[in-house]
Design a protein around this motif. Sequence first.
Motif, PDB file in Angstrom:
ATOM      1  N   MET A   1      86.627  76.645   8.691  1.00  0.00           N
ATOM      2  CA  MET A   1      86.412  75.962   7.431  1.00  0.00           C
ATOM      3  C   MET A   1      87.753  75.485   6.891  1.00  0.00           C
ATOM      4  SD  MET A   1      83.700  75.164   5.695  1.00  0.00           S
ATOM      5  CE  MET A   1      82.293  76.140   6.111  1.00  0.00           C
ATOM      6  N   PRO A   2      87.873  74.201   6.559  1.00  0.00           N
ATOM      7  CA  PRO A   2      89.150  73.694   6.052  1.00  0.00           C
ATOM      8  C   PRO A   2      89.450  74.208   4.644  1.00  0.00           C
ATOM      9  CG  PRO A   2      87.481  71.981   6.009  1.00  0.00           C
ATOM     10  CD  PRO A   2      86.860  73.170   6.673  1.00  0.00           C
ATOM     11  N   LYS A   3      90.707  74.362   4.366  1.00  0.00           N
ATOM     12  CA  LYS A   3      91.160  74.807   3.052  1.00  0.00           C
ATOM     13  C   LYS A   3      91.177  73.627   2.087  1.00  0.00           C
ATOM     14  CE  LYS A   3      92.990  78.954   4.319  1.00  0.00           C
ATOM     15  NZ  LYS A   3      92.440  80.158   3.884  1.00  0.00           N
ATOM     16  N   GLU A   4      91.129  73.934   0.801  1.00  0.00           N
ATOM     17  CA  GLU A   4      91.138  72.907  -0.242  1.00  0.00           C
ATOM     18  C   GLU A   4      92.375  72.012  -0.124  1.00  0.00           C
ATOM     19  OE1 GLU A   4      91.118  72.551  -5.117  1.00  0.00           O
ATOM     20  OE2 GLU A   4      91.026  74.521  -4.168  1.00  0.00           O
ATOM     21  N   ALA A   5      93.518  72.593   0.134  1.00  0.00           N
ATOM     22  CA  ALA A   5      94.755  71.818   0.240  1.00  0.00           C
ATOM     23  C   ALA A   5      94.681  70.817   1.392  1.00  0.00           C
ATOM     24  CB  ALA A   5      95.947  72.746   0.426  1.00  0.00           C
ATOM     25  N   GLU A   6      94.075  71.208   2.499  1.00  0.00           N
ATOM     26  CA  GLU A   6      93.943  70.305   3.645  1.00  0.00           C
ATOM     27  C   GLU A   6      93.023  69.138   3.305  1.00  0.00           C
ATOM     28  OE1 GLU A   6      92.184  70.196   8.196  1.00  0.00           O
ATOM     29  OE2 GLU A   6      92.366  72.126   7.183  1.00  0.00           O
ATOM     30  N   ILE A   7      91.911  69.415   2.636  1.00  0.00           N
ATOM     31  CA  ILE A   7      90.976  68.353   2.250  1.00  0.00           C
ATOM     32  C   ILE A   7      91.656  67.383   1.292  1.00  0.00           C
ATOM     33  CG2 ILE A   7      88.808  67.860   1.068  1.00  0.00           C
ATOM     34  CD1 ILE A   7      87.770  70.557   2.139  1.00  0.00           C
ATOM     35  N   LYS A   8      92.445  67.898   0.349  1.00  0.00           N
ATOM     36  CA  LYS A   8      93.155  67.024  -0.591  1.00  0.00           C
ATOM     37  C   LYS A   8      94.175  66.146   0.130  1.00  0.00           C
ATOM     38  CE  LYS A   8      92.507  69.570  -4.857  1.00  0.00           C
ATOM     39  NZ  LYS A   8      93.108  70.259  -5.997  1.00  0.00           N
ATOM     40  N   ARG A   9      94.879  66.699   1.115  1.00  0.00           N
ATOM     41  CA  ARG A   9      95.840  65.895   1.898  1.00  0.00           C
ATOM     42  C   ARG A   9      95.128  64.761   2.626  1.00  0.00           C
ATOM     43  NH1 ARG A   9      98.130  70.780   3.161  1.00  0.00           N
ATOM     44  NH2 ARG A   9      97.108  70.866   5.188  1.00  0.00           N
ATOM     45  N   LYS A  10      93.981  65.062   3.213  1.00  0.00           N
ATOM     46  CA  LYS A  10      93.205  64.035   3.927  1.00  0.00           C
ATOM     47  C   LYS A  10      92.721  62.971   2.949  1.00  0.00           C
ATOM     48  CE  LYS A  10      93.331  66.274   7.868  1.00  0.00           C
ATOM     49  NZ  LYS A  10      94.099  65.846   9.002  1.00  0.00           N
ATOM     50  N   PHE A  11      92.282  63.398   1.765  1.00  0.00           N
ATOM     51  CA  PHE A  11      91.832  62.446   0.754  1.00  0.00           C
ATOM     52  C   PHE A  11      92.965  61.503   0.347  1.00  0.00           C
ATOM     53  CE2 PHE A  11      91.852  61.341  -3.744  1.00  0.00           C
ATOM     54  CZ  PHE A  11      90.726  60.548  -3.803  1.00  0.00           C
ATOM     55  N   LYS A  12      94.148  62.068   0.104  1.00  0.00           N
ATOM     56  CA  LYS A  12      95.297  61.243  -0.298  1.00  0.00           C
ATOM     57  C   LYS A  12      95.604  60.190   0.758  1.00  0.00           C
ATOM     58  CE  LYS A  12      97.681  64.791  -2.994  1.00  0.00           C
ATOM     59  NZ  LYS A  12      98.875  65.646  -3.043  1.00  0.00           N
ATOM     60  N   LYS A  13      95.518  60.568   2.017  1.00  0.00           N
ATOM     61  CA  LYS A  13      95.791  59.633   3.109  1.00  0.00           C
ATOM     62  C   LYS A  13      94.797  58.472   3.090  1.00  0.00           C
ATOM     63  CE  LYS A  13      96.509  59.478   8.081  1.00  0.00           C
ATOM     64  NZ  LYS A  13      96.497  60.228   9.335  1.00  0.00           N
ATOM     65  N   VAL A  14      93.514  58.785   2.920  1.00  0.00           N
ATOM     66  CA  VAL A  14      92.482  57.743   2.860  1.00  0.00           C
ATOM     67  C   VAL A  14      92.698  56.852   1.645  1.00  0.00           C
ATOM     68  CG1 VAL A  14      90.010  57.301   2.566  1.00  0.00           C
ATOM     69  CG2 VAL A  14      90.775  59.078   4.154  1.00  0.00           C
ATOM     70  N   ALA A  15      92.962  57.450   0.484  1.00  0.00           N
ATOM     71  CA  ALA A  15      93.155  56.683  -0.749  1.00  0.00           C
ATOM     72  C   ALA A  15      94.342  55.730  -0.618  1.00  0.00           C
ATOM     73  CB  ALA A  15      93.352  57.630  -1.931  1.00  0.00           C
ATOM     74  N   GLU A  16      95.413  56.204  -0.013  1.00  0.00           N
ATOM     75  CA  GLU A  16      96.592  55.348   0.184  1.00  0.00           C
ATOM     76  C   GLU A  16      96.290  54.209   1.157  1.00  0.00           C
ATOM     77  OE1 GLU A  16      99.585  58.189   1.284  1.00  0.00           O
ATOM     78  OE2 GLU A  16      99.745  58.946  -0.769  1.00  0.00           O
ATOM     79  N   GLN A  17      95.534  54.493   2.203  1.00  0.00           N
ATOM     80  CA  GLN A  17      95.152  53.446   3.160  1.00  0.00           C
ATOM     81  C   GLN A  17      94.296  52.374   2.494  1.00  0.00           C
ATOM     82  OE1 GLN A  17      93.262  55.712   6.263  1.00  0.00           O
ATOM     83  NE2 GLN A  17      95.178  56.068   7.354  1.00  0.00           N
ATOM     84  N   GLU A  18      93.470  52.796   1.535  1.00  0.00           N
ATOM     85  CA  GLU A  18      92.610  51.856   0.815  1.00  0.00           C
ATOM     86  C   GLU A  18      93.363  51.100  -0.282  1.00  0.00           C
ATOM     87  OE1 GLU A  18      89.402  51.043   1.440  1.00  0.00           O
ATOM     88  OE2 GLU A  18      89.465  52.352   3.191  1.00  0.00           O
ATOM     89  N   GLY A  19      94.581  51.525  -0.576  1.00  0.00           N
ATOM     90  CA  GLY A  19      95.370  50.874  -1.612  1.00  0.00           C
ATOM     91  C   GLY A  19      95.004  51.316  -3.027  1.00  0.00           C
ATOM     92  N   TRP A  20      94.372  52.463  -3.154  1.00  0.00           N
ATOM     93  CA  TRP A  20      93.970  52.962  -4.460  1.00  0.00           C
ATOM     94  C   TRP A  20      95.113  53.679  -5.137  1.00  0.00           C
ATOM     95  CZ3 TRP A  20      88.988  55.924  -2.611  1.00  0.00           C
ATOM     96  CH2 TRP A  20      88.045  55.000  -2.174  1.00  0.00           C
ATOM     97  N   SER A  21      95.122  53.638  -6.456  1.00  0.00           N
ATOM     98  CA  SER A  21      95.964  54.526  -7.247  1.00  0.00           C
ATOM     99  C   SER A  21      95.094  55.731  -7.559  1.00  0.00           C
ATOM    100  CB  SER A  21      96.386  53.856  -8.549  1.00  0.00           C
ATOM    101  OG  SER A  21      97.183  52.739  -8.281  1.00  0.00           O
ATOM    102  N   TYR A  22      95.652  56.924  -7.449  1.00  0.00           N
ATOM    103  CA  TYR A  22      94.842  58.118  -7.666  1.00  0.00           C
ATOM    104  C   TYR A  22      95.663  59.184  -8.375  1.00  0.00           C
ATOM    105  CZ  TYR A  22      97.414  59.861  -3.656  1.00  0.00           C
ATOM    106  OH  TYR A  22      98.428  60.234  -2.806  1.00  0.00           O
ATOM    107  N   TRP A  23      94.938  60.149  -8.948  1.00  0.00           N
ATOM    108  CA  TRP A  23      95.581  61.293  -9.577  1.00  0.00           C
ATOM    109  C   TRP A  23      94.762  62.537  -9.290  1.00  0.00           C
ATOM    110  CZ3 TRP A  23      94.048  64.468 -13.821  1.00  0.00           C
ATOM    111  CH2 TRP A  23      95.038  65.364 -14.242  1.00  0.00           C
ATOM    112  N   LEU A  24      95.445  63.578  -8.847  1.00  0.00           N
ATOM    113  CA  LEU A  24      94.858  64.895  -8.658  1.00  0.00           C
ATOM    114  C   LEU A  24      95.654  65.856  -9.539  1.00  0.00           C
ATOM    115  CD1 LEU A  24      94.859  63.486  -5.563  1.00  0.00           C
ATOM    116  CD2 LEU A  24      93.615  65.574  -5.139  1.00  0.00           C
ATOM    117  N   PRO A  25      94.975  66.696 -10.321  1.00  0.00           N
ATOM    118  CA  PRO A  25      95.705  67.632 -11.175  1.00  0.00           C
ATOM    119  C   PRO A  25      96.548  68.599 -10.342  1.00  0.00           C
ATOM    120  CG  PRO A  25      93.334  67.743 -11.589  1.00  0.00           C
ATOM    121  CD  PRO A  25      93.537  66.833 -10.442  1.00  0.00           C
ATOM    122  N   ALA A  26      97.640  69.036 -10.921  1.00  0.00           N
ATOM    123  CA  ALA A  26      98.520  69.993 -10.238  1.00  0.00           C
ATOM    124  C   ALA A  26      97.801  71.326 -10.062  1.00  0.00           C
ATOM    125  CB  ALA A  26      99.793  70.197 -11.046  1.00  0.00           C
TER     126      ALA A  26
END
Length: 97
Positions: A1-26
């Motif tokens: 089972m993937p950890k939350e941090a790993e899923i967030k890293r994958k999400f950031k990669k996809v969002a950047e590829q799509e050209g989105w601006s995003y924010w995830l709380p610290a």
Amino acid sequence: MPKEAEIKRKFKKVAEQEGWSYWLPAKVKFYDNDIFTVFDAICWCSDCLLFVQLTTISNISARRKKIKAFLKGKKIFRDVKVQIWGWNKGVFKIVDL
């Protein structure tokens, strides 16, 4: 089972590829760091504001119930897009609400 941090890293990669601006709380120890206690990220896409819940594919149903209960009766969320991103075996399954 993937950890939350790993899923967030994958999400950031996809969002950047799509050209989105995003924010995830610290990440803060012993503190709920979700947006409105429900969402993990906010994205500014080309034509919309997108609220995202990140999870594993096996938890999509539970997250859908949680989000629907939160959104019930809240008119402010009528004009925004809400998605659940379920991570499984190298890909996201994206569910629109």
